[in-house]
Design an enzyme around this catalytic site. Structure first.
Site, PDB file in Angstrom:
ATOM      1  CB  CYS A  94      -4.917  23.654   1.243  1.00 18.32           C
ATOM      2  SG  CYS A  94      -4.980  25.321   0.576  1.00 18.32           S
TER       3      CYS A  94
ATOM      4  CB  CYS B 277     -14.855  33.053   8.268  1.00 17.43           C
ATOM      5  SG  CYS B 277     -14.695  34.401   9.447  1.00 17.43           S
TER       6      CYS B 277
END
Ligand code: ZN
Length: 374
Positions: free
Chosen positions: A332, A181
């Protein structure tokens, strides 16, 4: 009597059922999005003993969905704010706190003294671990998971005739292929919905009423507002709950799920770069391409000067712009998407590739504490 009056009015609960709830114990793994409604509702319902396992502290980004914690709790241990909240909801409930991660070494000991285990975590290693441990201990494992606008829920209980998590998913998906999430995002209300379904199943199991969600998986799509139900079958060849089990005690779940061990220098090294090493490379003015494969909205929140933004999805469109012999450092948010980017580039013939371990989140923690986090 007054507190539980609405339960006592239910013929299927009554005084006898309320006594059962008081005599029951449940373990909730995780005091986050799913753990919040689970713990609050089970405490309110009068479940006598509630165990909570969590080692994290409350972060501002948790408050969009983790209703156990409030703005004043940011920076506190999640267990401390959970304890305060639950005490306020129902002081007659005993709350046991485990300030640790649920791991192969401690799982049997922690889960052993509870009647029911609810999995409120969002990672594959813990799901396999909690399911396996419940099979070994013959306790029901109430599973919930959420991502973006969808969630699902089931009860794994081979001792009640149903399957376990491994029967449903014998092999974990490749590491990094399913976003957590934190990267994929989640509608804040959704864990409230799925965690509440888990709490309902816990109460039904304790009371022995209704039809438990054993052998069934319920999937909820919030955007379409659709519930779908799937049958889950017990796999007779399941290595844990099958007829001839080959796994009879907790294993190394990080390895099973292909997750690199956190902070282990042994598994780092080849192909990876720490944020400190990246800082040194930048400071030394080395020539390399620093490729940030996050999304534009993430780049707008924070980025490292000198980096180039190419979201993972559009990587193949840009590959031919770069020298295949040149050095490329991939970044990232946490290191998962960039690991995937590394594999893509490697397959395309690039040779000097490095993945920044822990991503920009680690950079913000260890190198530049003034950087905005998300
Ligand atoms: Zn199984």
């Amino acid at each position: 009597m007054a507190r539980y009056a609405r339960h006592l009015a239910l013929p299927a609960v009554g005084v006898e059922g309320q006594r059962r709830l008081k005599a029951a114990s449940v373990l909730c793994i995780g005091a986050g999005g799913l753990g919040s409604p689970i713990a609050v509702y089970l405490a309110a319902a009068g479940v006598g003993r509630i165990g909570l396992v969590d080692a994290d502290t409350v972060d501002l980004s948790n408050l969009q969905r983790q209703i156990l914690h409030g703005t004043g709790d940011v920076g506190r241990k999640k267990l401390a704010s959970a304890r305060d909240r639950l005490r306020e909801v129902n002081p007659h409930v005993q709350v046991d706190l485990y300030d640790t991660y649920f791991r192969a070494e401690n799982a049997m000991g922690i889960a052993g003294s509870y009647d029911v285990v609810l999995d409120g975590t969002d990672n594959f290693p813990t799901r396999y671990l909690s399911s396996d441990v419940c099979v070994f201990l013959k306790k029901p494992n109430i599973y919930g998971s959420i991502l973006r606008f969808e969630g699902q829920c089931s009860v794994f209980a081979p001792h009640l005739g149903g399957p376990c998590y491994r029967c449903m998913l014998p092999e974990p998906p490749p590491a990094g292929s399913v976003p957590a999430c934190a990267e994929g995002g989640v509608l804040g209300v959704l864990p409230g919905m799925i965690g509440t379904l888990q709490a309902i199943e816990a109460i039904k199991l304790i009371l022995g009423i209704g039809e438990p969600l054993v052998g069934r998986l319920v999937h909820f799509d919030a955007l379409k507002f659709k519930f779908r139900e799937f049958k889950l079958r017990k796999d007779p060849h399941c290595p844990v709950c099958g007829e001839h089990p080959s796994i009879t005690e907790p294993v190394d779940y990080d390895r099973f799920c292909g997750v690199p061990a956190v902070g282990s220098g042994a598994d780092a090294g080849e192909g990876t770069l720490s944020v400190a090493a990246l800082k040194s490379k930048l400071d030394a003015g080395e020539r390399f391409l620093l490729l940030d494969v996050r999304e534009p909205f993430e780049w707008d929140i924070c980025h490292i000067p000198g980096a180039k933004l190419v979201p993972l999805g559009s990587l193949p469109l840009h590959m031919n712009e770069w020298d295949r012999a040149g050095e490329i450092v991939l970044l990232c948010k946490s290191g998962l998407r960039s690991a995937k980017a590394l594999q893509l580039l490697k397959a395309a013939g690039f040779v000097k590739l490095l993945n920044v371990e822990g991503g920009i989140a680690a950079w913000a923690r260890e190198v530049d504490p003034t950087m905005a986090r998300y």
